[in-house]
Write a protein that holds these residues in place. Structure first.
Motif, short mmCIF file in Angstrom:
data_model
loop_
_atom_site.label_atom_id
_atom_site.label_comp_id
_atom_site.label_asym_id
_atom_site.label_seq_id
_atom_site.Cartn_x
_atom_site.Cartn_y
_atom_site.Cartn_z
N ARG A 139 -0.52 39.56 -33.92
CA ARG A 139 0.07 38.45 -34.95
C ARG A 139 0.43 37.37 -34.22
O ARG A 139 0.83 36.74 -35.53
N THR A 189 1.54 49.15 -24.87
CA THR A 189 0.72 49.82 -25.90
C THR A 189 0.19 49.12 -26.77
O THR A 189 -0.11 47.83 -27.47
N VAL A 190 -0.53 49.96 -27.94
CA VAL A 190 -1.46 49.49 -28.98
C VAL A 190 -0.09 49.07 -29.79
O VAL A 190 -0.76 47.76 -30.53
N GLU A 191 0.39 49.00 -30.11
CA GLU A 191 1.69 48.32 -31.01
C GLU A 191 2.73 47.45 -30.82
O GLU A 191 2.49 46.51 -31.42
N TRP A 192 2.22 47.22 -29.12
CA TRP A 192 2.81 45.96 -28.72
C TRP A 192 1.46 45.01 -28.56
O TRP A 192 1.85 44.44 -28.99
N THR A 193 0.33 44.68 -28.46
CA THR A 193 -0.85 44.13 -28.70
C THR A 193 -1.14 43.35 -30.13
O THR A 193 -1.45 42.84 -30.09
N THR A 194 -1.30 45.03 -31.02
CA THR A 194 -1.10 44.44 -32.51
C THR A 194 0.42 43.10 -32.62
O THR A 194 0.38 42.19 -33.60
N ALA A 195 1.32 43.86 -32.84
CA ALA A 195 2.29 42.15 -32.73
C ALA A 195 2.15 41.52 -32.28
O ALA A 195 2.00 40.11 -32.83
N ILE A 207 -2.35 57.56 -28.86
CA ILE A 207 -2.57 56.05 -29.78
C ILE A 207 -0.87 56.83 -31.38
O ILE A 207 -2.07 57.97 -31.80
N GLU A 224 -2.43 49.19 -38.39
CA GLU A 224 -2.56 48.49 -38.15
C GLU A 224 -2.82 47.61 -37.16
O GLU A 224 -2.83 45.80 -37.47
N LEU A 225 -3.68 47.27 -36.18
CA LEU A 225 -4.63 46.98 -35.34
C LEU A 225 -5.32 46.85 -35.66
O LEU A 225 -6.30 45.15 -36.16
N ALA A 253 -1.27 53.43 -35.90
CA ALA A 253 -0.94 52.36 -34.97
C ALA A 253 -2.09 51.58 -34.53
O ALA A 253 -2.73 50.33 -35.06
#
Length: 108
Positions: free
Chosen positions: A70, A61-67, A5, A12-13, A9
């Motif tokens: 949102r 990824t965490v970034e993809w999941t966060t996006a 991670i 942001e999550l 990240a």
């Protein structure tokens, strides 16, 4: 999981999850059903995101999941009811209580 991670990240999550759950309170008991419906939808998407990130072998990824979270939240905005802040602002502007707790178009 920690070593995969990137910095920021997790923050942001967590910020996205807080946004999902921290929605305005309704001005009246009559709007509680709509508020709860919106909150339930948003909480479900937050739980799905958390499950995906905490999985032993996450697919994304965490970034993809966060996006993705949102995007889901944008589809379930906290609307369809008058918030307590909206009602206070309407009262301060000189509206009656009945006017202050009615959605534009008489939906509330």
């Amino acid at each position: 999981m920690q070593d995969r991670i990137p910095d920021g990240a997790v923050h942001e999550l967590l910020a996205a999850i807080l946004k999902a759950l921290d929605i305005p309170h309704p001005a009246t008991v009559g709007d509680t059903v709509q508020h709860d419906r919106v909150l339930n939808d948003r909480a479900m998407h937050a739980a799905i995101a958390l499950r995906g990130v905490l999985d032993d072998k996450p697919l994304m990824t965490v970034e993809w999941t966060t996006a993705y979270l949102r995007e889901r939240l944008a589809g379930h905005p906290p609307t369809g009811y008058v918030t307590s802040n909206q009602a206070r602002a309407a009262l301060a502007a000189g509206k009656t209580w009945s006017e202050a707790v009615t959605l534009p178009g008489g939906e509330g």
